[in-house]
Motif scaffolding. Structure first.
Motif, PDB file in Angstrom:
ATOM      1  N   GLU A   1       6.991  -1.670 -54.156  1.00 17.44           N
ATOM      2  CA  GLU A   1       5.549  -1.737 -53.881  1.00 17.44           C
ATOM      3  C   GLU A   1       5.203  -1.173 -52.503  1.00 17.44           C
TER       4      GLU A   1
ATOM      5  N   ILE B   1      13.243 -10.119 -55.250  1.00 18.55           N
ATOM      6  CA  ILE B   1      12.214 -10.025 -54.210  1.00 18.55           C
ATOM      7  C   ILE B   1      12.372  -8.716 -53.431  1.00 18.55           C
TER       8      ILE B   1
ATOM      9  N   GLU C   1       0.706  -9.001 -46.896  1.00 19.50           N
ATOM     10  CA  GLU C   1       1.123  -8.576 -48.233  1.00 19.50           C
ATOM     11  C   GLU C   1       2.556  -9.031 -48.524  1.00 19.50           C
ATOM     12  N   VAL C   2       3.432  -8.919 -47.536  1.00 17.83           N
ATOM     13  CA  VAL C   2       4.814  -9.387 -47.725  1.00 17.83           C
ATOM     14  C   VAL C   2       4.816 -10.888 -48.015  1.00 17.83           C
TER      15      VAL C   2
ATOM     16  N   ALA D   1       4.649 -15.391 -54.295  1.00 19.96           N
ATOM     17  CA  ALA D   1       4.462 -15.219 -55.741  1.00 19.96           C
ATOM     18  C   ALA D   1       5.793 -15.141 -56.482  1.00 19.96           C
ATOM     19  N   LEU D   2       6.820 -14.599 -55.836  1.00 18.72           N
ATOM     20  CA  LEU D   2       8.095 -14.344 -56.514  1.00 18.72           C
ATOM     21  C   LEU D   2       9.154 -15.411 -56.238  1.00 18.72           C
TER      22      LEU D   2
ATOM     23  N   ARG E   1       3.532 -11.635 -51.584  1.00 17.89           N
ATOM     24  CA  ARG E   1       4.482 -11.260 -52.639  1.00 17.89           C
ATOM     25  C   ARG E   1       5.681 -12.202 -52.656  1.00 17.89           C
TER      26      ARG E   1
ATOM     27  N   ALA F   1      11.106  -5.698 -55.471  1.00 19.42           N
ATOM     28  CA  ALA F   1       9.643  -5.679 -55.592  1.00 19.42           C
ATOM     29  C   ALA F   1       9.001  -5.199 -54.291  1.00 19.42           C
ATOM     30  N   LEU F   2       9.463  -5.700 -53.160  1.00 16.56           N
ATOM     31  CA  LEU F   2       8.862  -5.320 -51.873  1.00 16.56           C
ATOM     32  C   LEU F   2       9.043  -3.835 -51.587  1.00 16.56           C
TER      33      LEU F   2
END
Length: 109
Positions: A27, A20, A68-69, A75-76, A72, A23-24
């Protein structure tokens, strides 16, 4: 008060936390993510008191990027109801806050 926040997220394993966090940051929805732990969490879930070992992500980002955080992380994350809570950063070193803003990207920019 600043336009920056710290988002707290608990995870069940180092691998999940690292996935996680990476990815953060990749992105650009977070400038930095600290993985802290292990920690002991005590909570009520489906009518029972539970106590588990977890890790804590401390995600530094802009308040405008919270949605957005959250998306995500959901989702993860392996949890059905992950903790995703934001705390305001009321003050901070100017150079750090400028770096945080430079390393994140607002939607549509």
């Amino acid at each position: 008060m600043t336009d920056c926040i710290a988002v707290l997220v608990t995870v069940g394993s180092p691998e999940e936390g690292e996935r996680i966090a990476r990815a953060l940051v990749e992105e650009r929805v977070a400038a930095c993510v600290n993985l802290v732990g292990p920690i002991k969490s005590t909570y009520r879930w489906q009518g029972k008191i539970r106590r588990d070992e977890e890790l804590l992500l401390i995600i530094k980002t802009r308040a405008a990027l919270f949605a957005e955080v959250e998306a995500r992380v959901k989702a993860l994350h392996s949890y059905g109801t992950p903790e995703v809570i934001a705390l305001p950063i009321t003050a901070g070193a100017q150079a750090y806050l400028e770096w945080l803003r430079a390393e994140t990207q607002l939607p549509g920019k």
